[in-house]
Design a protein around this motif. Structure first.
Motif, PDB file in Angstrom:
ATOM      1  N   ALA A   9      45.895  -8.469 115.258  1.00 17.12           N
ATOM      2  CA  ALA A   9      45.512  -9.225 116.456  1.00 17.12           C
ATOM      3  C   ALA A   9      45.111  -8.306 117.604  1.00 17.12           C
ATOM      4  CB  ALA A   9      46.653 -10.135 116.885  1.00 17.12           C
ATOM      5  N   GLY A  10      45.649  -7.107 117.687  1.00 15.86           N
ATOM      6  CA  GLY A  10      45.363  -6.198 118.788  1.00 15.86           C
ATOM      7  C   GLY A  10      44.014  -5.506 118.704  1.00 15.86           C
ATOM      8  N   LEU A  11      43.322  -5.629 117.567  1.00 14.87           N
ATOM      9  CA  LEU A  11      42.012  -5.005 117.407  1.00 14.87           C
ATOM     10  C   LEU A  11      40.914  -6.032 117.682  1.00 14.87           C
ATOM     11  CD1 LEU A  11      42.556  -2.885 114.176  1.00 14.87           C
ATOM     12  CD2 LEU A  11      42.685  -2.141 116.553  1.00 14.87           C
ATOM     13  N   SER A  12      39.713  -5.543 117.900  1.00 15.41           N
ATOM     14  CA  SER A  12      38.595  -6.471 118.130  1.00 15.41           C
ATOM     15  C   SER A  12      38.449  -7.380 116.914  1.00 15.41           C
ATOM     16  CB  SER A  12      37.297  -5.698 118.380  1.00 15.41           C
ATOM     17  OG  SER A  12      36.922  -4.992 117.217  1.00 15.41           O
ATOM     18  N   PRO A  13      37.938  -8.593 117.117  1.00 16.67           N
ATOM     19  CA  PRO A  13      37.796  -9.527 115.990  1.00 16.67           C
ATOM     20  C   PRO A  13      36.945  -8.924 114.879  1.00 16.67           C
ATOM     21  CG  PRO A  13      37.375 -10.645 118.070  1.00 16.67           C
ATOM     22  CD  PRO A  13      37.469  -9.173 118.379  1.00 16.67           C
ATOM     23  N   ALA A  14      37.420  -9.077 113.660  1.00 16.12           N
ATOM     24  CA  ALA A  14      36.692  -8.570 112.489  1.00 16.12           C
ATOM     25  C   ALA A  14      35.651  -9.608 112.085  1.00 16.12           C
ATOM     26  CB  ALA A  14      37.664  -8.303 111.349  1.00 16.12           C
ATOM     27  N   THR A  15      34.397  -9.320 112.363  1.00 20.17           N
ATOM     28  CA  THR A  15      33.311 -10.228 112.024  1.00 20.17           C
ATOM     29  C   THR A  15      32.437  -9.548 110.978  1.00 20.17           C
ATOM     30  OG1 THR A  15      33.349 -11.093 114.270  1.00 20.17           O
ATOM     31  CG2 THR A  15      31.390 -11.557 112.972  1.00 20.17           C
ATOM     32  N   GLY A  16      32.479 -10.043 109.753  1.00 21.88           N
ATOM     33  CA  GLY A  16      31.685  -9.468 108.685  1.00 21.88           C
ATOM     34  C   GLY A  16      32.302  -8.250 108.029  1.00 21.88           C
ATOM     35  N   PHE A  17      33.557  -7.978 108.301  1.00 23.48           N
ATOM     36  CA  PHE A  17      34.288  -6.876 107.674  1.00 23.48           C
ATOM     37  C   PHE A  17      35.768  -7.124 107.865  1.00 23.48           C
ATOM     38  CE2 PHE A  17      34.115  -5.729 112.077  1.00 23.48           C
ATOM     39  CZ  PHE A  17      35.288  -5.050 112.336  1.00 23.48           C
ATOM     40  N   SER A  18      36.605  -6.360 107.183  1.00 25.83           N
ATOM     41  CA  SER A  18      38.046  -6.369 107.413  1.00 25.83           C
ATOM     42  C   SER A  18      38.435  -5.007 107.978  1.00 25.83           C
ATOM     43  CB  SER A  18      38.805  -6.632 106.107  1.00 25.83           C
ATOM     44  OG  SER A  18      38.564  -7.947 105.658  1.00 25.83           O
ATOM     45  N   HIS A  19      39.405  -4.987 108.899  1.00 30.74           N
ATOM     46  CA  HIS A  19      39.844  -3.718 109.458  1.00 30.74           C
ATOM     47  C   HIS A  19      40.531  -2.859 108.410  1.00 30.74           C
ATOM     48  CE1 HIS A  19      38.768  -4.059 113.659  1.00 30.74           C
ATOM     49  NE2 HIS A  19      39.171  -5.318 113.652  1.00 30.74           N
ATOM     50  N   ALA A  20      41.294  -3.479 107.528  1.00 28.32           N
ATOM     51  CA  ALA A  20      41.989  -2.749 106.461  1.00 28.32           C
ATOM     52  C   ALA A  20      42.099  -3.659 105.250  1.00 28.32           C
ATOM     53  CB  ALA A  20      43.383  -2.331 106.928  1.00 28.32           C
ATOM     54  N   VAL A  21      42.151  -3.031 104.088  1.00 26.53           N
ATOM     55  CA  VAL A  21      42.346  -3.771 102.845  1.00 26.53           C
ATOM     56  C   VAL A  21      43.393  -3.021 102.040  1.00 26.53           C
ATOM     57  CG1 VAL A  21      41.292  -4.601 100.715  1.00 26.53           C
ATOM     58  CG2 VAL A  21      39.973  -4.641 102.835  1.00 26.53           C
ATOM     59  N   ALA A  22      44.511  -3.678 101.760  1.00 23.33           N
ATOM     60  CA  ALA A  22      45.555  -3.102 100.918  1.00 23.33           C
ATOM     61  C   ALA A  22      45.323  -3.605  99.500  1.00 23.33           C
ATOM     62  CB  ALA A  22      46.936  -3.518 101.419  1.00 23.33           C
ATOM     63  N   ALA A  23      45.359  -2.690  98.536  1.00 21.81           N
ATOM     64  CA  ALA A  23      45.014  -3.042  97.157  1.00 21.81           C
ATOM     65  C   ALA A  23      46.129  -2.692  96.192  1.00 21.81           C
ATOM     66  CB  ALA A  23      43.743  -2.314  96.750  1.00 21.81           C
ATOM     67  N   THR A  24      46.366  -3.608  95.272  1.00 22.37           N
ATOM     68  CA  THR A  24      47.221  -3.317  94.128  1.00 22.37           C
ATOM     69  C   THR A  24      46.431  -3.714  92.891  1.00 22.37           C
ATOM     70  OG1 THR A  24      48.252  -5.499  94.220  1.00 22.37           O
ATOM     71  CG2 THR A  24      49.376  -3.722  95.373  1.00 22.37           C
ATOM     72  N   GLY A  25      46.504  -2.934  91.876  1.00 20.00           N
ATOM     73  CA  GLY A  25      45.757  -3.211  90.660  1.00 20.00           C
ATOM     74  C   GLY A  25      45.850  -2.028  89.724  1.00 20.00           C
ATOM     75  N   THR A  26      45.145  -2.126  88.618  1.00 16.17           N
ATOM     76  CA  THR A  26      45.278  -1.083  87.617  1.00 16.17           C
ATOM     77  C   THR A  26      44.003  -0.289  87.389  1.00 16.17           C
ATOM     78  OG1 THR A  26      44.737  -2.670  85.874  1.00 16.17           O
ATOM     79  CG2 THR A  26      47.063  -2.375  86.379  1.00 16.17           C
ATOM     80  N   ARG A  27      42.891  -0.720  87.984  1.00 13.89           N
ATOM     81  CA  ARG A  27      41.627  -0.037  87.723  1.00 13.89           C
ATOM     82  C   ARG A  27      40.805   0.068  89.001  1.00 13.89           C
ATOM     83  NH1 ARG A  27      36.743  -2.032  83.861  1.00 13.89           N
ATOM     84  NH2 ARG A  27      35.743  -0.025  83.684  1.00 13.89           N
ATOM     85  N   LEU A  28      40.472   1.307  89.366  1.00 14.93           N
ATOM     86  CA  LEU A  28      39.580   1.549  90.491  1.00 14.93           C
ATOM     87  C   LEU A  28      38.164   1.715  89.959  1.00 14.93           C
ATOM     88  CD1 LEU A  28      41.415   4.159  92.751  1.00 14.93           C
ATOM     89  CD2 LEU A  28      40.937   1.773  93.273  1.00 14.93           C
ATOM     90  N   VAL A  29      37.206   1.100  90.636  1.00  7.54           N
ATOM     91  CA  VAL A  29      35.803   1.251  90.273  1.00  7.54           C
ATOM     92  C   VAL A  29      35.088   1.834  91.491  1.00  7.54           C
ATOM     93  CG1 VAL A  29      33.683   0.083  89.567  1.00  7.54           C
ATOM     94  CG2 VAL A  29      35.891  -0.703  88.681  1.00  7.54           C
ATOM     95  N   PHE A  30      34.503   3.011  91.310  1.00 12.05           N
ATOM     96  CA  PHE A  30      33.746   3.659  92.372  1.00 12.05           C
ATOM     97  C   PHE A  30      32.271   3.358  92.128  1.00 12.05           C
ATOM     98  CE2 PHE A  30      37.690   5.903  91.930  1.00 12.05           C
ATOM     99  CZ  PHE A  30      38.102   6.068  93.248  1.00 12.05           C
ATOM    100  N   LEU A  31      31.656   2.690  93.081  1.00 13.66           N
ATOM    101  CA  LEU A  31      30.281   2.230  92.932  1.00 13.66           C
ATOM    102  C   LEU A  31      29.326   3.185  93.640  1.00 13.66           C
ATOM    103  CD1 LEU A  31      31.191  -1.450  93.662  1.00 13.66           C
ATOM    104  CD2 LEU A  31      30.403  -0.560  91.450  1.00 13.66           C
TER     105      LEU A  31
END
Length: 132
Positions: A9-31
């Motif tokens: 909430a303390g950051l500027s509104p995220a419009t068209g993006f996310s400020h951070a993304v936390a990920a859990t999973g088993t496979r990373l794909v680098f594009l």
């Protein structure tokens, strides 16, 4: 796989993006970076929005080939040869993104560059996805 999009909430509104993304999973794909190249290796599209749409489609095609969907994108970087033009077309680019990739926005950055590998290319996208 799980992606949690974090927009404090303390950051500027995220419009068209996310400020951070936390990920859990088993496979990373680098594009790899994708421009508006067609199947014959020619840059298509005269305008930034036209090239953005093709570059995004190419990025999503590579992701799909790896077994992912747009919702799996954790990070996307946009390289633009004209950041002012990117800002001018931001609303249209947002519509293209939502039509192609939905509203689950990854963490994103737009970086101005002098030129891209192909002289005719106006924009390039690369990314990281997390798959289950």
């Amino acid at each position: 796989m799980s992606l949690e999009r974090i927009n404090p909430a303390g950051l500027s509104p995220a419009t068209g993006f996310s400020h951070a993304v936390a990920a859990t999973g088993t496979r990373l794909v680098f594009l790899a970076g994708q421009t508006a190249l067609d199947g014959a290796g020619k840059v298509v599209g005269e305008s930034l929005p036209e090239q953005f749409e093709v570059a995004l489609a190419n990025l999503l095609a590579a992701l799909a080939a790896a077994g992912g969907t747009p919702a799996d994108l954790a990070r996307v970087t946009v390289y633009a040869v004209d950041v002012a033009a990117y800002r001018t077309h931001a609303a249209e680019l947002g519509r293209i993104w939502r039509r192609s990739a939905g509203r689950d926005y990854p963490a994103m950055a737009v970086i101005g560059v002098v030129r891209l590998w192909d002289d005719q290319a106006l924009v390039e996208l690369d990314g990281v996805a997390v798959l289950a």
